[in-house]
Design an enzyme around this catalytic site. Structure first.
Site, mmCIF file in Angstrom:
data_model
loop_
_atom_site.group_PDB
_atom_site.id
_atom_site.type_symbol
_atom_site.label_atom_id
_atom_site.label_comp_id
_atom_site.label_asym_id
_atom_site.label_seq_id
_atom_site.Cartn_x
_atom_site.Cartn_y
_atom_site.Cartn_z
ATOM 1 C CB SER A 38 20.295 28.230 -8.678
ATOM 2 O OG SER A 38 19.534 29.206 -9.313
ATOM 3 C CG HIS A 83 20.343 28.821 -14.051
ATOM 4 N ND1 HIS A 83 21.139 29.602 -13.249
ATOM 5 C CD2 HIS A 83 19.370 28.316 -13.252
ATOM 6 C CE1 HIS A 83 20.668 29.573 -12.009
ATOM 7 N NE2 HIS A 83 19.595 28.801 -11.980
HETATM 8 C C1 GCU Z 1 14.996 32.039 -10.102
HETATM 9 C C2 GCU Z 1 15.503 33.163 -9.220
HETATM 10 C C3 GCU Z 1 17.002 33.097 -8.995
HETATM 11 C C4 GCU Z 1 17.392 31.720 -8.520
HETATM 12 C C5 GCU Z 1 16.858 30.677 -9.461
HETATM 13 C C6 GCU Z 1 17.081 29.235 -9.004
HETATM 14 O O1 GCU Z 1 15.444 32.220 -11.413
HETATM 15 O O2 GCU Z 1 15.101 34.379 -9.808
HETATM 16 O O3 GCU Z 1 17.399 34.053 -8.055
HETATM 17 O O4 GCU Z 1 18.789 31.620 -8.401
HETATM 18 O O5 GCU Z 1 15.453 30.823 -9.591
HETATM 19 O O6 GCU Z 1 17.238 28.997 -7.810
HETATM 20 O O7 GCU Z 1 17.061 28.365 -9.868
#
Ligand code: GCU
Length: 436
Positions: A274, A415
């Site tokens: 992420s 995710h």
């Molecule tokens: C949020 C953000 C993303 C990121 C994510 C994370 O959703 O919008 O860009 O990748 O956090 O780091 O879990």
């Protein structure tokens, strides 16, 4: 009078709030509506990784390495992540704890405090390293930043609790912006440490908040102030934001690896999830000591193509997380087509090193297809350098990994980083390191 019965009004109110609020991370981003419809993606043309700013075509590996690669790196530095300093001259590594009988005898554990300014009073990060027990010859390692403190990646009671700022979350064990015992092992499902050890790999990690806490404070805490010139109060528009600072910290971990005879500096695999996946890609682009780079669900500003504007967009990310990228990146809010780069060129900066991009079916916010396309469009650079690329031009089905020089998989699920993901990364690293 009765044309809008109460029930319809309630349904309407719910619909309106879902559409308007989306996934709000802060109040400023409340009007954002993410596009999840492939037919509504605006027309765009990707910049050609093999065409120089001057318009000249890059025809040889040498032209890529000597001319175009540095140019692309500079473009990302200037417009996206910001310029970071080099290795701090007074940096010191201090071994604060070690054991040859960690994890029920399966591991050697080392905890190293990295004092960036050479003193306990300055900024610092704690590096946790596990190596397979009885390590004799230098072993390959996976290294990555973590979200919740080193102590959160395992229940091991000997890991020092993170001491830096963490977002409050009493339920998970973060109180008064500090970690408590309750958070030990919190993120263990995201770190397949024992699987790595069994496969002959070490695992090293750092809490990202040690390098720069993940909130916008105009860059007063974290490592930035250590490098301010006299009178400077914040990075300028082309200087490092938080992602570039995190990436810089990862390079400092490699500086440590170079001093540790049990770690093979030629086989360092960088992994990030992420926001820390965006960081892994930028760190891997800047520092070619990372032999393999893995982006797990990195999305916008990571592996996903910005021009698709699918899920999270440049405007949205800059508004929700104003500290992540450099000031110049904000010029591209809703103007993705003006960017002199797109994220396939970031992937291409890993070439000819193996790179792995992973998506998840339930992670539309990160645009799985846009992540795949970045991997695919990085391929011409891999081929020019005489290596194989991805080996397919069709997006693989869920749970059908492709392991070329560029790796890709779309995992079923949300995710996250799972043991399935780790199994792929270990197999990919073994393949490319020529291990059976
Ligand atoms: C949020 C953000 C993303 C990121 C994510 C994370 O959703 O919008 O860009 O990748 O956090 O780091 O879990």
């Amino acid at each position: 009078m009765h044309r809008f019965p109460l029930r319809s009004l309630v349904v309407l109110a719910i619909l309106v709030s879902v559409v308007i609020l989306g996934r709000p991370d802060n109040a400023r981003a409340q009007k954002f509506v993410a596009n999840y419809d492939e037919t509504k993606i605006p027309a765009f043309e990707l910049p050609d990784p093999l065409k120089r700013v001057s318009g000249k075509r890059v025809k040889t590996a040498k032209q890529w390495t000597k001319k175009r690669r540095p140019e692309v790196l500079r473009l990302f530095q200037e417009h996206v992540y910001g310029k970071a300093p080099g290795r701090p001259p007074r940096m010191v590594f201090r071994l604060i704890e070690s054991s040859t009988e960690a994890l029920a005898g399966k591991a050697i554990r080392k905890q190293i405090r990295v004092l960036f300014a050479g003193t306990e009073k300055g900024p610092q990060m704690d590096l946790l390293v596990y190596l397979p027990a009885n390590t004799k010859a230098a072993v390959p390692v996976f290294v990555g930043l973590n979200f919740n403190g080193n102590h959160a990646i395992q229940t091991d009671p000997k890991i020092q609790l993170a001491r830096s700022w963490h977002r409050d979350d009493a339920g998970q064990g973060y109180v008064n912006n500090r970690a408590t015992e309750k958070s030990r092992g919190l993120s263990a499902s995201r770190w397949s440490v024992e699987r790595c050890l069994a496969a002959g790999f070490g695992v090293a990690t750092i809490y990202c908040g040690d390098i720069d806490p993940d909130y916008h404070d105009e860059f007063q805490n974290g490592v930035h102030p250590l490098f301010y010139k006299d009178g400077q109060k914040a990075p300028s528009a082309n200087q490092w934001g938080t992602i570039a600072a995190w990436a810089w910290g990862l390079s400092r971990a490699v500086d440590y690896f170079e001093t540790d005879k049990q770690i093979d500096q030629k086989r360092v695999v960088l992994l990030g999830h992420s926001r820390l996946g965006k960081t892994a890609l930028w760190a891997g682009a800047r520092d070619q000591r990372f032999a393999i780079v893995i982006s797990n669900n990195s999305g916008c500003g990571g592996a996903a193509l910005s021009r698709r504007q699918f899920g999270e967009t440049v405007w949205r990310i800059n508004n929700s997380f104003p500290h992540w990228f450099c000031g110049n990146f904000k010029k591209y809010d809703n103007r993705e087509n003006q960017l002199p780069v797109d994220q396939h060129m970031l992937v291409a900066l890993m070439a000819p090193r193996p790179v792995y991009i992973a998506s998840a079916t339930g992670d539309r916010w990160a645009d799985p297809r846009g992540e795949f396309l970045s991997a695919l469009h990085a391929e011409p650079v891999y081929k020019l350098l005489g290596t194989e690329g991805l080996g397919t031009d069709k997006m693989p089905k869920a749970d059908a990994p492709v392991h070329g020089r560029i790796g890709y998989h779309l995992r079923t699920g949300k995710h996250d980083v799972t043991d399935y993901d780790w199994q792929q990364y270990i197999a990919f690293a073994r393949k490319h390191f020529g291990q059976k």
